[in-house]
Scaffold this motif. Structure first.
Motif, PDB file in Angstrom:
ATOM      1  N   THR A 227       0.830  -1.204   0.000  1.00 36.19           N
ATOM      2  CA  THR A 227       0.000   0.000   0.000  1.00 36.19           C
ATOM      3  C   THR A 227       0.867   1.258   0.000  1.00 36.19           C
ATOM      4  OG1 THR A 227      -1.392  -1.314   1.461  1.00 36.19           O
ATOM      5  CG2 THR A 227      -2.096   0.937   1.017  1.00 36.19           C
ATOM      6  N   ARG A 228       1.907   1.227   0.775  1.00 33.65           N
ATOM      7  CA  ARG A 228       2.918   2.283   0.802  1.00 33.65           C
ATOM      8  C   ARG A 228       2.322   3.680   0.963  1.00 33.65           C
ATOM      9  NH1 ARG A 228       7.980   0.753  -2.966  1.00 33.65           N
ATOM     10  NH2 ARG A 228       8.693   2.574  -1.856  1.00 33.65           N
ATOM     11  N   GLU A 229       1.735   3.894   2.104  1.00 33.80           N
ATOM     12  CA  GLU A 229       1.099   5.194   2.339  1.00 33.80           C
ATOM     13  C   GLU A 229       2.037   6.212   2.988  1.00 33.80           C
ATOM     14  OE1 GLU A 229      -2.223   3.899   4.550  1.00 33.80           O
ATOM     15  OE2 GLU A 229      -3.561   3.843   2.816  1.00 33.80           O
ATOM     16  N   ASN A 230       3.023   5.725   3.698  1.00 36.47           N
ATOM     17  CA  ASN A 230       3.870   6.628   4.466  1.00 36.47           C
ATOM     18  C   ASN A 230       5.053   7.117   3.621  1.00 36.47           C
ATOM     19  OD1 ASN A 230       5.992   7.533   6.231  1.00 36.47           O
ATOM     20  ND2 ASN A 230       4.804   6.672   7.932  1.00 36.47           N
ATOM     21  N   PRO A 231       5.155   8.412   3.374  1.00 37.84           N
ATOM     22  CA  PRO A 231       6.223   8.930   2.503  1.00 37.84           C
ATOM     23  C   PRO A 231       7.628   8.675   3.060  1.00 37.84           C
ATOM     24  CG  PRO A 231       5.025  10.732   3.572  1.00 37.84           C
ATOM     25  CD  PRO A 231       4.258   9.484   3.850  1.00 37.84           C
ATOM     26  N   ARG A 232       7.769   8.713   4.391  1.00 35.53           N
ATOM     27  CA  ARG A 232       9.093   8.476   4.993  1.00 35.53           C
ATOM     28  C   ARG A 232       9.570   7.054   4.694  1.00 35.53           C
ATOM     29  NH1 ARG A 232      13.315   7.915   6.077  1.00 35.53           N
ATOM     30  NH2 ARG A 232      14.586   8.251   7.925  1.00 35.53           N
ATOM     31  N   VAL A 233       8.626   6.100   4.818  1.00 38.03           N
ATOM     32  CA  VAL A 233       8.956   4.702   4.531  1.00 38.03           C
ATOM     33  C   VAL A 233       9.255   4.534   3.050  1.00 38.03           C
ATOM     34  CG1 VAL A 233       8.126   2.321   4.640  1.00 38.03           C
ATOM     35  CG2 VAL A 233       7.455   3.949   6.403  1.00 38.03           C
ATOM     36  N   ASN A 234       8.458   5.209   2.219  1.00 36.92           N
ATOM     37  CA  ASN A 234       8.649   5.053   0.775  1.00 36.92           C
ATOM     38  C   ASN A 234      10.018   5.546   0.329  1.00 36.92           C
ATOM     39  OD1 ASN A 234       6.162   3.996   0.648  1.00 36.92           O
ATOM     40  ND2 ASN A 234       5.153   5.852  -0.126  1.00 36.92           N
ATOM     41  N   ARG A 235      10.447   6.667   0.909  1.00 36.10           N
ATOM     42  CA  ARG A 235      11.777   7.173   0.552  1.00 36.10           C
ATOM     43  C   ARG A 235      12.837   6.135   0.874  1.00 36.10           C
ATOM     44  NH1 ARG A 235      13.147  12.017   3.770  1.00 36.10           N
ATOM     45  NH2 ARG A 235      11.049  11.762   4.507  1.00 36.10           N
ATOM     46  N   PHE A 236      12.707   5.533   2.059  1.00 34.55           N
ATOM     47  CA  PHE A 236      13.669   4.512   2.479  1.00 34.55           C
ATOM     48  C   PHE A 236      13.623   3.315   1.533  1.00 34.55           C
ATOM     49  CE2 PHE A 236      14.326   0.566   4.954  1.00 34.55           C
ATOM     50  CZ  PHE A 236      15.646   0.748   5.317  1.00 34.55           C
ATOM     51  N   LEU A 237      12.411   2.831   1.271  1.00 30.87           N
ATOM     52  CA  LEU A 237      12.283   1.633   0.431  1.00 30.87           C
ATOM     53  C   LEU A 237      12.790   1.902  -0.984  1.00 30.87           C
ATOM     54  CD1 LEU A 237       8.856   0.131   1.535  1.00 30.87           C
ATOM     55  CD2 LEU A 237      11.148  -0.699   2.065  1.00 30.87           C
ATOM     56  N   ASP A 238      12.515   3.107  -1.509  1.00 24.60           N
ATOM     57  CA  ASP A 238      12.995   3.426  -2.860  1.00 24.60           C
ATOM     58  C   ASP A 238      14.508   3.297  -2.939  1.00 24.60           C
ATOM     59  OD1 ASP A 238      10.512   3.820  -3.831  1.00 24.60           O
ATOM     60  OD2 ASP A 238      10.513   6.006  -3.540  1.00 24.60           O
ATOM     61  N   LYS A 239      15.165   3.785  -1.899  1.00 26.26           N
ATOM     62  CA  LYS A 239      16.631   3.709  -1.899  1.00 26.26           C
ATOM     63  C   LYS A 239      17.100   2.270  -1.783  1.00 26.26           C
ATOM     64  CE  LYS A 239      17.608   8.036   0.342  1.00 26.26           C
ATOM     65  NZ  LYS A 239      17.878   8.502   1.694  1.00 26.26           N
ATOM     66  N   VAL A 240      16.495   1.544  -0.841  1.00 31.23           N
ATOM     67  CA  VAL A 240      16.951   0.183  -0.589  1.00 31.23           C
ATOM     68  C   VAL A 240      16.699  -0.723  -1.795  1.00 31.23           C
ATOM     69  CG1 VAL A 240      16.629  -1.851   0.863  1.00 31.23           C
ATOM     70  CG2 VAL A 240      16.641   0.405   1.885  1.00 31.23           C
ATOM     71  N   LEU A 241      15.559  -0.493  -2.436  1.00 31.38           N
ATOM     72  CA  LEU A 241      15.150  -1.412  -3.507  1.00 31.38           C
ATOM     73  C   LEU A 241      15.581  -0.939  -4.879  1.00 31.38           C
ATOM     74  CD1 LEU A 241      11.568  -2.197  -2.182  1.00 31.38           C
ATOM     75  CD2 LEU A 241      13.634  -3.575  -1.914  1.00 31.38           C
ATOM     76  N   LYS A 242      16.351   0.144  -4.932  1.00 29.71           N
ATOM     77  CA  LYS A 242      16.684   0.757  -6.215  1.00 29.71           C
ATOM     78  C   LYS A 242      17.283  -0.241  -7.204  1.00 29.71           C
ATOM     79  CE  LYS A 242      19.005   4.802  -8.075  1.00 29.71           C
ATOM     80  NZ  LYS A 242      19.945   5.864  -7.761  1.00 29.71           N
ATOM     81  N   TYR A 243      18.202  -1.056  -6.747  1.00 29.03           N
ATOM     82  CA  TYR A 243      18.884  -1.944  -7.683  1.00 29.03           C
ATOM     83  C   TYR A 243      18.401  -3.381  -7.606  1.00 29.03           C
ATOM     84  CZ  TYR A 243      21.893   1.933  -8.690  1.00 29.03           C
ATOM     85  OH  TYR A 243      22.361   3.143  -9.078  1.00 29.03           O
ATOM     86  N   THR A 244      17.236  -3.589  -6.971  1.00 30.58           N
ATOM     87  CA  THR A 244      16.687  -4.945  -7.016  1.00 30.58           C
ATOM     88  C   THR A 244      15.507  -4.931  -7.975  1.00 30.58           C
ATOM     89  OG1 THR A 244      15.345  -4.387  -5.102  1.00 30.58           O
ATOM     90  CG2 THR A 244      17.353  -5.602  -4.681  1.00 30.58           C
ATOM     91  N   SER A 245      15.412  -5.946  -8.783  1.00 24.05           N
ATOM     92  CA  SER A 245      14.359  -5.946  -9.791  1.00 24.05           C
ATOM     93  C   SER A 245      13.035  -6.363  -9.175  1.00 24.05           C
ATOM     94  CB  SER A 245      14.717  -6.905 -10.915  1.00 24.05           C
ATOM     95  OG  SER A 245      15.072  -8.149 -10.378  1.00 24.05           O
TER      96      SER A 245
END
Lengths: 245, 303
Positions: A227-245
């Protein structure tokens, strides 16, 4: 697992790592802590493990109250399993001796019985051939798996794991995660700090996102990862998952 | 790193990595290269991948090279003495053999006594530096710094004429053993502290997590690892202790060196008095080396 955190505060000198954290959870089998480095995940886990005293507030986990003197914390630590990032095993003991040591010295088992118990565990997790090797002769993945064996050998109430795969070469990560997954499926209750988001997504009943001295977000894996509603979490996840397909 | 468990390919890789000295500096002249080889031959014995680093030398080569070293050293000595044109008069010293032997026994007695007592002191003050009692930590620091920073000679004099006198310790041999123990204990304390510090904090954390008590942590986790690490410096310290006991002659303890000095004063045969002295001390210190080497092997584990 029932967890009740009330007003938990932890300071190291002037540095407030956890600032009045509150949370109540019930009926959780596996709790996963994610978040940026320095956010307080490990500190929270260490307090849950009875390794660190809190400055203020209280935690009640199942029936254990953790704001108590060291003697009671020692007793508490004896009934839970803890696995660190690395160097869990004592280098002067073999794999088998590492598992046997707490059984005989802390839990009063006979040496023979302890060895048999340890061997059967190693057998089950396909580590029997390494029983008589010292940690230096084992790969990082094997060391971590043996450390997990040691933690579960005492039949702990639950298992706490602090980034158990972060110090490993990537190729060894899956064998350790497989073992944790297997234990989880057998009903072992877990609290896990990890950067492996895929694993967190699959194995967690509930996810805490810890950042900036508190629980910045929490919810089911679905809430956090889909669902990804929290922007703080999304920023973190975007960075962590950037290079995983 | 244990080489024996690696596959042959990996092993070659690690061997190449060990050769880093050669690989890291690509531009090199032939003289530089030769210097590199020379340096490696001098100090860098290759670690064989098939056996433990402490592999046995070939027996024949070992015997031959030992003989060569012995011959070389005796040749050197012989050359020195031949230039000196010294006439040895062993029979003069032979008369005093009982005195020398009694001195030797006294040195053994004092050494044994202070070896035991200094070990106790060393362990106590080595661990006391981690004590919860603040004043004990401060006291340990003072003890170690003062003893290590002042001459043994002065310590012996002050202890015997001031402290022992005030405490009413009449027996100079007891006083001798105590002062040697205090002296050596300070060095041992530092060795043991460094050994305990070298055990990583993560291991102590782990011990805590699996529910070991503090004493259990010392017994099962810290001490077994510390022993291997501190044995070599301990051996050195024990050998020093034996030799340093010769200074006790200033408070009129008739130990080995004092006996040799008396023989020399009576016979004027300096070398004949002192050469047996050197041999006697070697007789005491070499077994310590041997013993610690064996203990080291017994307690060793691969890291």
């Amino acid at each position: 697992m029932r967890l009740e955190i009330a007003n938990l505060t932890k300071r190291f000198g002037d540095n407030v790592v956890l600032d009045s954290v509150n949370l109540t959870l019930d009926g959780i089998n596996s709790l996963v802590l994610i978040g940026p480095s320095g956010g307080g995940k490990t500190t929270l886990l260490r307090i849950l493990a009875g390794l660190e005293h809190m400055n203020d507030g209280n935690i009640i986990i199942n029936s254990h109250c953790l704001n108590c003197p060291e003697q009671e914390l020692l007793e508490y630590r004896r009934h839970i399993g803890m696995v660190y990032q690395a160097y869990n095993l004592f280098p002067h003991l073999t794999a088998l001796q590492n598992i046997v040591l707490p059984l005989t010295q802390v839990h009063g088992m006979e040496k023979r019985a302890a060895e048999e118990h340890a061997c059967s565990l190693l057998e089950r997790f396909h580590l029997a051939e390494h029983a008589h090797k010292h940690p230096a002769a084992l790969s990082g993945g094997q060391q971590q798996r043996i450390a997990i064996c040691r933690a579960v050998a005492i039949k702990p109430e639950y298992l706490l794991l602090d980034e158990p795969t972060s110090a490993l070469d990537p190729e060894y990560t899956s064998e350790v995660l497989d073992l944790i997954e297997e234990l989880h499926e057998e009903g072992m209750e877990l609290v896990l700090v990890t950067h492996e988001m895929g694993f967190a997504h699959n194995a967690a009943d509930y996810v805490l996102f810890i950042a900036d001295g508190g629980i910045a977000a929490h919810g089911t894996p679905k809430d956090i990862f889909e669902t990804r509603e929290n922007p703080r979490v999304n920023r973190f996840l975007d960075k962590v998952l950037k290079y995983t397909s | 790193m244990p080489k024996k468990n690696l596959s042959p390919r990996l092993r070659d890789q690690t061997l190449q990595e060990q050769d880093g000295l050669q690989r890291k500096n690509p531009p090199r002249s032939s003289s530089q290269l030769r210097r590199g080889h020379f340096f490696r031959a001098l100090f860098l014995r290759p670690v064989s991948p098939d056996s433990s680093p402490r592999q046995k030398d070939n027996r024949g080569i070992l015997a031959f090279n030992t003989l060569l070293v012995v011959l070389l050293l005796s040749g050197l000595m012989w050359f020195g003495f031949s230039r000196l044109q010294y006439t040895f008069m062993w029979e003069n010293v032979w008369i005093y053999r009982v005195n020398l032997f009694n001195g030797f026994l006294m040195t053994i007695l004092i050494s044994l006594g202070s070896l035991l007592l200094s070990t106790l002191l060393g362990v106590f003050f080595g661990l006391a530096q981690r004590s919860r009692i603040h004043i004990l930590r401060i006291f340990s620091r003072f003890y170690i710094e003062i003893i290590r920073g002042t001459p043994l000679l002065v310590q012996i004099l002050i202890f015997f004429y001031v402290i022992a006198n005030a405490l009413g310790v009449e027996n100079r041999y007891t006083a001798g053993i105590v002062v040697m123990s205090i002296f050596s204990g300070a060095y041992l304390a530092e060795i043991i502290r460094a050994g305990v510090d070298s055990v990583g904090t993560t291991q102590i954390e782990t011990a805590k997590a699996i529910g070991l008590t503090k004493p259990q942590t010392y017994r099962f986790v810290i001490f077994p690892q510390v022993i291997t690490r501190v044995l070599p410096p301990l051996a050195g310290q024990f050998a020093s202790l034996i030799k340093d006991s010769s200074l006790l002659s200033i408070i009129a303890i008739k130990e080995f060196t004092m006996a040799a000095r008396e023989v020399n004063a009576n016979t004027f045969s300096t070398l004949e008095s002192y050469i047996p002295l050197a041999a006697g001390y070697l007789l005491l210190t070499i077994p310590i080396s041997f013993l610690t080497k064996r203990l080291e092997k017994r307690f060793s584990y691969e890291t």
